[in-house]
Design an enzyme around this catalytic site. Sequence first.
Site, PDB file in Angstrom:
ATOM      1  N   ASP A 308       0.816  -1.221   0.000  1.00  0.00           N
ATOM      2  CA  ASP A 308       0.000   0.000   0.000  1.00  0.00           C
ATOM      3  C   ASP A 308       0.851   1.273   0.000  1.00  0.00           C
ATOM      4  OD1 ASP A 308      -2.293  -1.572  -0.038  1.00  0.00           O
ATOM      5  OD2 ASP A 308      -2.436  -1.637   2.143  1.00  0.00           O
ATOM      6  N   LYS A 335      -6.429  -2.548  -6.877  1.00  0.00           N
ATOM      7  CA  LYS A 335      -6.751  -1.963  -5.566  1.00  0.00           C
ATOM      8  C   LYS A 335      -7.954  -1.014  -5.728  1.00  0.00           C
ATOM      9  CE  LYS A 335      -3.474  -4.067  -3.359  1.00  0.00           C
ATOM     10  NZ  LYS A 335      -3.842  -5.149  -2.430  1.00  0.00           N
ATOM     11  N   ARG A 381      -5.820   6.489  -0.542  1.00  0.00           N
ATOM     12  CA  ARG A 381      -4.355   6.623  -0.498  1.00  0.00           C
ATOM     13  C   ARG A 381      -3.834   7.590  -1.555  1.00  0.00           C
ATOM     14  NH1 ARG A 381      -3.438   3.344   3.634  1.00  0.00           N
ATOM     15  NH2 ARG A 381      -4.454   1.323   3.632  1.00  0.00           N
TER      16      ARG A 381
HETATM   17  C1  S3P Z   1      -4.961  -6.111   3.286  1.00  0.00           C
HETATM   18  C2  S3P Z   1      -4.184  -6.793   2.386  1.00  0.00           C
HETATM   19  C3  S3P Z   1      -3.652  -6.185   1.157  1.00  0.00           C
HETATM   20  C4  S3P Z   1      -3.688  -4.663   1.245  1.00  0.00           C
HETATM   21  C5  S3P Z   1      -4.992  -4.121   1.762  1.00  0.00           C
HETATM   22  C6  S3P Z   1      -5.300  -4.691   3.130  1.00  0.00           C
HETATM   23  C7  S3P Z   1      -5.461  -6.838   4.451  1.00  0.00           C
HETATM   24  O1  S3P Z   1      -4.459  -6.598   0.080  1.00  0.00           O
HETATM   25  O2  S3P Z   1      -3.416  -4.090  -0.012  1.00  0.00           O
HETATM   26  O3  S3P Z   1      -4.944  -2.719   1.857  1.00  0.00           O
HETATM   27  O4  S3P Z   1      -5.987  -6.215   5.398  1.00  0.00           O
HETATM   28  O5  S3P Z   1      -5.349  -8.061   4.468  1.00  0.00           O
HETATM   29  P1  S3P Z   1      -4.239  -8.031  -0.648  1.00  0.00           P
HETATM   30  O6  S3P Z   1      -4.570  -9.101   0.325  1.00  0.00           O
HETATM   31  O7  S3P Z   1      -5.195  -8.023  -1.803  1.00  0.00           O
HETATM   32  O8  S3P Z   1      -2.811  -8.044  -1.080  1.00  0.00           O
END
Ligand code: S3P
Length: 426
Positions: A308, A335, A381
């Site tokens: 992120d 995202k 973000r």
């Molecule tokens: C998150 C995992 C990440 C991240 C998101 C929050 C989480 O995503 O980008 O902001 O809380 O498990 P991904 O699991 O798709 O990589």
Amino acid sequence: VRWYIDGSNISGAVEVPGDKSIGHRALMIAALASGASRIRNLPDGGDVRSTECCLVQCGVTVQRSPNTVSVIPPDDLHVPDGPLDAGNSGTTMRLLSGILAGLPGSARLIGDDSLSRRPMERVAEPLRRMGANIVTRGGYPPLQIDGGNLRAINYDLPVASAQVKSAILLAGLFVDGQTSVTEPVLSRDHTERMLGSLGVDICRNGKTVAVSGGHRPHAFEMTVPGDASSAAFFLCAAALTGGPVTVRNVGLNETRAGLLRVLERMGTRVVVTGERVELGEPVGDVTVSGRVSKPVTVEADEVPRLIDEIPLVALLATQASGPSLIRGAAELRVKESDRLRATAEILRAFGATVRELPDGLEIMGGTVLTGARITSHGDHRMAMLGAVAGCVARGQTVIEGAEASSISYPGFTSAWRSIGGVIDVA
Ligand code: S3P
């Protein structure tokens, strides 16, 4: 909402809201626990509110006092008649899918326009293998989940995703026997840490984590560590202006700490003090000082640890002494916005030279940034990225759609001012 940002010297100390990832997990795990739990510093952003609302619909009682949220699970967590709205939150939709897969009944999960364009087959597929019946709209939300009677699986994740891993582990709580997940690269491990701290049998072996189901997690009390991904905006502002900036009580979990390593490689000073552990999660105070100087390369094996924060790394790279390269980050395209495209567009508006690759970004260093008029792309973000860029740009920056920031950080503007940021809201 528009933000007007002017160049400013950034320094001082701040606290950031509780970690969004840990907040979602704390609520969901409390909903499955053997009694009432108390959570302090639960973040108040839109995403965690979405999780709370969904759980309340499933029969959970949530009581809020100024500092503490009490979560009282019902005798029978159940699937509601109406749809569960995950709003903008991928974490809500994907993690909750794991719980709903374990419950008898038919659940419907919906989301906003952005979430409705995000891939869900990655979570539906393993949960189907566990025995749930899941229908998507061509791989996207809404999801229809018919759960109950799950069986254990050993699953190889095709992409590193903490959300998918967590969904499988949560579903695994409803199974007699051991469910395991193997990742190509270790992603954030908050779910397994929290479950392991609450008496659930969690076994880690390299990139494989296994959960043994059939037992409820213990009820708990915790203070959610400050969000490393929110702290990142202030620490990067320090790395652009020289700082120093201290963020107090922030999460230091290595699976989230990739940005700190990148800041060090780029030539800033990163100091951690007062380290301690909160329900399996390391917490401490982080200070960043000195401007970035060196360019950086970020490859696939590091990406999950700063997934992120990559847009911020690209911004830092505009100020390095040479070209920087980020690769293996194609996940950013799915995202809240296509963050590779949005980052390239935003940084170019400030005068940076950025090349978009299918799975990353190439950024020229040594750029003088000039104030720009940009949009958040409806992505929290990206709005805050614009503010950080604006503090080192010459002239004024205008950010349209800045209200998106409230998804993860409703109080961003006052924290920004408290460390010297100049921001007007209209
Ligand atoms: C998150 C995992 C990440 C991240 C998101 C929050 C989480 O995503 O980008 O902001 O809380 O498990 P991904 O699991 O798709 O990589």
